[in-house]
Write an enzyme that holds these catalytic residues in place. Structure first.
Site, short mmCIF file in Angstrom:
data_model
loop_
_atom_site.label_atom_id
_atom_site.label_comp_id
_atom_site.label_asym_id
_atom_site.label_seq_id
_atom_site.Cartn_x
_atom_site.Cartn_y
_atom_site.Cartn_z
N GLY A 167 1.07 -1.39 -0.05
CA GLY A 167 -0.15 0.28 -0.16
C GLY A 167 1.05 1.36 -0.29
N SER A 168 0.00 2.02 0.15
CA SER A 168 0.55 3.47 -0.02
C SER A 168 2.73 4.13 1.48
CB SER A 168 -0.09 4.74 1.38
OG SER A 168 -1.39 5.13 -0.12
N THR A 169 2.86 3.01 2.18
CA THR A 169 4.13 2.78 2.91
C THR A 169 4.99 2.67 1.58
OG1 THR A 169 3.79 -0.15 2.90
CG2 THR A 169 3.07 1.59 5.02
#
Length: 483
Positions: free
Chosen positions: A221-223
């Site tokens: 995801g956005s990590t």
């Protein structure tokens, strides 16, 4: 001598030769495999009649061999303290098999390692009972407990990993659901058998034996936007560089910002602000501008695509394929979706590399192994695993941008620690179908002099990483920093 007698003599000689061959085959060729076979009762007799060395965390024995008493069938029973907090690391030592550190360091723990040969010989001469070596782990006990408790608070399945960025020491390796190693290691075969049956029955449901910290892969995801941002900075961008950030994009499929939000009113957004608010469309455009090769090389520089790792437990390889043939998949990889698969350890290594001025240290769990007389048999020296994953200037820029995430208006304020600057990044990863999203957080603290880097994931946590994964990470970091 007549013909029948000669034939009988030859036949007997052949039988005698065959018998000699069989004896030599058993004694010289297959002896070791027969001796170690699971069906050999002497294997269990040796396993549980010898005093196995302890597994130690912060000078406390979390696994040790306890005497069973005079009337018991075997001399020693393996005991695990606070097992549900440490089970995936220690593993178990049972009639069935060994897992975790019990397996990885087995020859040292049971004393059969050649490095203990002199010690064992002296024990035999003096009549002393032989004892295995002790394995001293890098885990921080309070941080490990905070990780398990925090994960349980927000979900049923998930994992957390914390590292010392300057050394690679694994301070936390937590996975839920967890299990109690004591009944599995029971000398009562009915108890141990039932325990294994109960765990096996849950393999398809939630598999408590799976070490999700090291052996489960998730879309990050956005990590992963931190990796995309690193690639951009390494290729000439600055935190103030702008990129188109429309409310949605059509690339063979619709790509939107989380919750339908607008990033900077649909206008081009800076790299720094896109990290702070976690803008999807700008990072999709960054990925496409950088291209598949640059994205692949940057992910690989952090440790993706490098094959399995040993810490000494086996760690599953994290994958960031070269997506040169599909623009939509490449765009989605820029926001941590598509074909990306990362273990929690890998994402902790990303945070750790930034915290360590651009170098990713090799992670490790065993600090040292000591003989019963406390002499050191092995020790682990810190080692750079991926040198120059990013330049020091890029690491500094990323740190400043990640600090914005935990400040007012950022997505990770629940990871903030009073009086300490925290650098972080939240993530929400689509799990597919109707299942709730995975919730992620990666970060490190203190931002200006990092002592701990962390990655947490709550499977199907929903609600975004800031709501669930971030507070777990905060508790872990606080536990380390309060020492």
């Amino acid at each position: 001598m007549n013909i029948p007698i000669r034939r009988l003599t030859v036949f007997l000689m052949v039988l005698f030769a065959a018998l000699l061959l069989q004896v030599n085959w058993l004694q010289a060729i297959t002896a070791e495999s027969l001796r170690e076979a699971d069906g050999n009762p002497r294997v269990n007799e040796r396993k549980f009649d010898d005093q196995r060395g302890p597994i130690i965390v912060a000078d406390e024995q979390i696994a040790y061999s306890e005497e069973t008493g005079e009337d018991a069938l075997y001399d020693y029973q393996r005991v695990y303290e606070d097992s549900e907090y440490f089970a995936h690391v220690t593993g178990f030592f049972s009639f069935y098999n060994e897992t975790g550190i019990e397996r990885a360091e087995n020859s040292l723990l049971d004393g059969s390692d050649s490095r203990l040969a002199v010690r064992n010989f002296m024990d035999m001469i003096s009549g002393e009972e032989s004892q295995g070596a002790s394995a001293h782990l890098t885990l921080h006990p309070d941080a490990q407990r905070a990780a398990v408790d925090g994960l349980r608070q927000f979900g049923d399945t998930g994992a957390a990993v914390a590292l010392d960025p300057s050394t690679g020491e694994i301070l936390t390796a937590a996975s839920i659901p967890t299990f109690d190693a004591n009944p599995i290691s029971s000398l009562d075969t009915e108890v141990s058998g039932q325990a294994m049956e109960e765990l096996d029955a849950r393999l398809e449901e939630d598999n408590p034996l799976l070490n999700r910290a090291f052996n489960e892969r998730y879309p990050p995801g956005s990590t992963f936007k931190i990796v995309t941002a690193a690639a951009a900075l390494e290729n000439g961008a600055s935190p103030d560089s702008e990129m188109a950030a429309p409310d949605s994009m059509e690339l063979g499929g619709t790509l939107r910002n989380a919750g339908g939000m607008s990033c900077n009113g649909g206008n081009p957004d800076t790299l720094a602000n896109s990290i702070k608010i976690s803008c999807n469309t700008s990072f999709a455009n960054w990925a496409m501008e950088l291209g598949a090769e640059q994205m692949y090389e940057q992910a690989s520089a952090f440790g993706f695509n490098q094959g399995p790792l040993e810490v000494p437990l086996d760690v599953t390889e994290s994958l960031a394929p070269n997506e040169s043939d599909d623009e939509f998949v490449l765009a989605r990889s820029g926001i941590g979706q598509g074909n990306l698969e990362a273990t929690p350890l890998q994402m902790a290594m990303v945070a750790s590399g930034i915290a360590n001025n651009g170098d990713v240290m090799r992670p490790y769990l065993v600090d040292s192994v000591q003989a019963p007389d406390l002499s050191e048999i092995t020790s682990t020296d810190p080692e750079v695993y991926m040198p120059g994953a990013v330049s020091s200037s890029t690491a500094s820029d990323l740190t400043e941008m990640m600090k914005l995430v935990t400040e007012e208006g950022g997505t990770g304020t629940n990871a903030a620690i009073s009086g300490i600057d925290v650098a972080g990044k939240t993530g929400t990863a689509q799990a597919g179908g109707d299942r709730a999203n995975h919730s992620w957080y990666i970060g490190f603290a203190p931002a200006d002099d990092p002592e701990v880097a962390v990655a947490t994931v709550i499977e199907h946590g929903g609600g975004g990483g800031g709501a669930s994964a971030a507070p777990v990470a905060r508790d872990i970091m606080e536990a380390v920093l309060q020492e």
